[in-house]
Design an enzyme around this catalytic site. Structure first.
Site, PDB file in Angstrom:
ATOM      1  N   HIS A  61      26.279  -9.125 -25.220  1.00  0.00           N
ATOM      2  CA  HIS A  61      25.499  -9.371 -24.005  1.00  0.00           C
ATOM      3  C   HIS A  61      24.136  -8.857 -24.367  1.00  0.00           C
ATOM      4  O   HIS A  61      23.828  -8.000 -24.150  1.00  0.00           O
ATOM      5  CB  HIS A  61      26.196  -8.420 -22.910  1.00  0.00           C
ATOM      6  N   HIS A  63      20.089 -10.626 -23.613  1.00  0.00           N
ATOM      7  CA  HIS A  63      19.178 -11.522 -22.809  1.00  0.00           C
ATOM      8  C   HIS A  63      18.190 -12.055 -23.997  1.00  0.00           C
ATOM      9  O   HIS A  63      17.533 -13.202 -23.696  1.00  0.00           O
ATOM     10  CB  HIS A  63      18.744 -11.066 -21.562  1.00  0.00           C
ATOM     11  N   HIS A 143      18.028  -8.742 -10.999  1.00  0.00           N
ATOM     12  CA  HIS A 143      18.343 -10.144 -10.838  1.00  0.00           C
ATOM     13  C   HIS A 143      17.602 -10.668  -9.568  1.00  0.00           C
ATOM     14  O   HIS A 143      17.552  -9.795  -8.548  1.00  0.00           O
ATOM     15  CB  HIS A 143      19.733 -10.604 -10.657  1.00  0.00           C
ATOM     16  N   ASN A 221      26.348   0.451 -14.264  1.00  0.00           N
ATOM     17  CA  ASN A 221      25.175  -0.157 -14.060  1.00  0.00           C
ATOM     18  C   ASN A 221      25.465  -1.603 -12.946  1.00  0.00           C
ATOM     19  O   ASN A 221      26.139  -2.396 -13.482  1.00  0.00           O
ATOM     20  CB  ASN A 221      24.336  -0.392 -15.067  1.00  0.00           C
ATOM     21  N   HIS A 253      20.852   4.061 -19.417  1.00  0.00           N
ATOM     22  CA  HIS A 253      21.492   3.512 -18.331  1.00  0.00           C
ATOM     23  C   HIS A 253      22.757   4.252 -17.927  1.00  0.00           C
ATOM     24  O   HIS A 253      23.592   4.337 -16.653  1.00  0.00           O
ATOM     25  CB  HIS A 253      22.204   2.026 -18.988  1.00  0.00           C
ATOM     26  N   ASP A 276      22.447  -5.322 -23.814  1.00  0.00           N
ATOM     27  CA  ASP A 276      21.642  -5.977 -22.418  1.00  0.00           C
ATOM     28  C   ASP A 276      20.161  -6.166 -22.792  1.00  0.00           C
ATOM     29  O   ASP A 276      19.262  -5.881 -21.725  1.00  0.00           O
ATOM     30  CB  ASP A 276      21.957  -5.235 -21.080  1.00  0.00           C
ATOM     31  N   LEU A 309      16.354  -0.461 -13.234  1.00  0.00           N
ATOM     32  CA  LEU A 309      16.544  -0.665 -14.623  1.00  0.00           C
ATOM     33  C   LEU A 309      16.523  -2.237 -14.867  1.00  0.00           C
ATOM     34  O   LEU A 309      17.155  -3.132 -14.113  1.00  0.00           O
ATOM     35  CB  LEU A 309      17.659  -0.110 -15.167  1.00  0.00           C
ATOM     36  N   ALA A 310      16.053  -2.715 -15.910  1.00  0.00           N
ATOM     37  CA  ALA A 310      15.748  -4.210 -16.316  1.00  0.00           C
ATOM     38  C   ALA A 310      16.028  -4.360 -17.503  1.00  0.00           C
ATOM     39  O   ALA A 310      15.422  -4.667 -18.400  1.00  0.00           O
ATOM     40  CB  ALA A 310      14.402  -4.794 -15.764  1.00  0.00           C
TER      41      ALA A 310
END
Length: 389
Positions: A61, A63, A143, A221, A253, A276, A309-310
């Site tokens: 996972h 991005h 998101h 999370n 996290h 992530d 958190l991003a």
């Protein structure tokens, strides 16, 4: 080229083998010996006797990283991620989408399909991880809330069609209307369903698990919290032996004491270390984008302007290191949480995830400080940090 790798020690399913040698035949591991091996025929001997050899890590996972993002929808972006990840010890990864307009999601998954056909130059791209837009706005995290949607079978069919059979994981909130038939449809096609960004009740989550959902998205999370009168999605994940738990082990996290609790609730085989990571990984603090949102990174921590958190800037090998040094997890267990367990989650443990005969020769070497000095993907050396081998 045939290789023989002589390791200071090697992490294998049989345990940690000191002085092991790994004999390769093409792209696969032919034999693992518990002693060093001298030259055989035309095989090149690589001396890794100062280092620990691990199975290549699998980031289930992620991005983006090093200025690139899955949603850039270009070969340059995914190949840039692939090359950077290989230098950090990741030999396989899923490219994760993020909530955006449907046209952007379709473009991203089509690009993943094209890149898998074309082939990348570093870490192996295993396929797509669809995260969004079928999430709960109450737990949207990083998101875009305006882009979140209800489950729509026609849209899902469009995503799967553009991906050309390359969707491996599909995330959704199990409390969404029609979640159960959607889960049935996805799992019936061999796609793993992940539950997350959710305020689902314990019952709603358990129904999804019993229907076939098998992964919890970055556990804790983006989830409603555990309460003694309504254990919710977190309680269901902790209490079920049928779902594996993703974990971002950066200490930000999820606090390290909470990771200790997770490890007491879940079998070690059911923990999947992930990053992530977003495009700021490998770069410095500053302003970035994650999907439709502006993100600020300060002290390596990525947050939206609202403070959520991003994603992270974590390297997967540092997640392994944190488990070993901060949570006292045995090295072999921590390594397999980032290699064999994600392979098992994807149904690919027969060919990936551990140092064993017949598996892909995806191998890395680290020093005592967990610095990656050597990476091999499918029997091909893609990273060689030290020149004395």
């Amino acid at each position: 080229m045939r290789y023989i790798l002589n390791a200071g020690k090697a992490v294998t399913p049989r345990g940690i083998l000191p002085g092991a040698s790994i004999i390769l035949s093409g792209e696969k591991i032919a034999e693992v010996r518990s002693r060093p091996t001298t030259a055989q025929g035309d095989a090149q001997v690589i001396s890794l006797d100062k280092y620990t050899v691990l199975p290549g890590l699998i980031d289930l996972h992620i991005h983006g990283v090093n200025g690139h993002d899955t949603m850039d929808a270009s070969f340059e972006a995914l190949n840039g991620m692939s090359n950077y990840l290989a230098r950090q010890g990741v030999t396989s990864f899923l490219a994760a989408t993020v909530t955006a307009g449907m046209d952007k999601i379709l473009g991203a998954v089509e690009n993943i399909a094209n890149c898998r056909q074309q082939g990348l130059h570093g870490a192996r791209l295993l396929g797509a991880y669809i995260e969004g837009p079928y999430l709960n706005p109450e737990n949207s995290g990083a998101h875009c809330k305006d882009c979140l949607r209800e489950l729509d079978s026609l849209e899902i069919e469009a995503i799967l069609a553009k991906a050309g059979g390359n969707v491996r994981v599909f995330a959704l909130a199990p409390e969404k209307e029609n979640a159960i038939p959607v889960i049935q449809g996805l799992t019936g096609r061999g796609i793993k369903v992940a539950l997350g960004h959710s305020s689902a009740t314990y019952g709603e989550t358990n129904r999804a698990i019993e229907t076939g959902a098998s992964i919890a998205v970055h556990t804790f999370n983006g989830m409603g919290g555990l309460h003694h009168r309504e254990p919710g999605i977190v309680g269901a994940v902790l209490n079920s032996g049928k779902i594996m738990a993703e974990l971002i082990a950066d200490g930000v996290h999820v606090a390290f004491p909470v990771i200790e609790i997770l490890l007491k609730c879940k079998d070690k085989e059911d923990i999947i270390l992930i990053t992530d990571c977003m495009r700021a990984g490998g770069l410095g603090d500053g302003e970035y984008e994650l999907g439709e949102l502006k993100v600020r990174v300060k002290d390596g921590i990525a947050r939206t302007k609202e403070g959520s958190l991003a994603g992270s800037t974590l390297r997967l090998i540092d997640g392994v290191k944190n488990l070993v040094q901060k949570v006292n997890v045995p090295l072999a267990d921590a390594v397999h949480m980032a290699s064999l367990n994600p392979a098992r989650a994807l149904g690919q443990s027969g060919r990936l995830g551990s140092i064993a005969e017949g598996k892909q020769a995806d191998l890395i070497a680290i020093d005592d400080e967990f610095n990656v000095v050597f990476t091999m993907v499918g029997g091909k050396i893609v990273c060689l940090e030290q020149k004395e081998f």
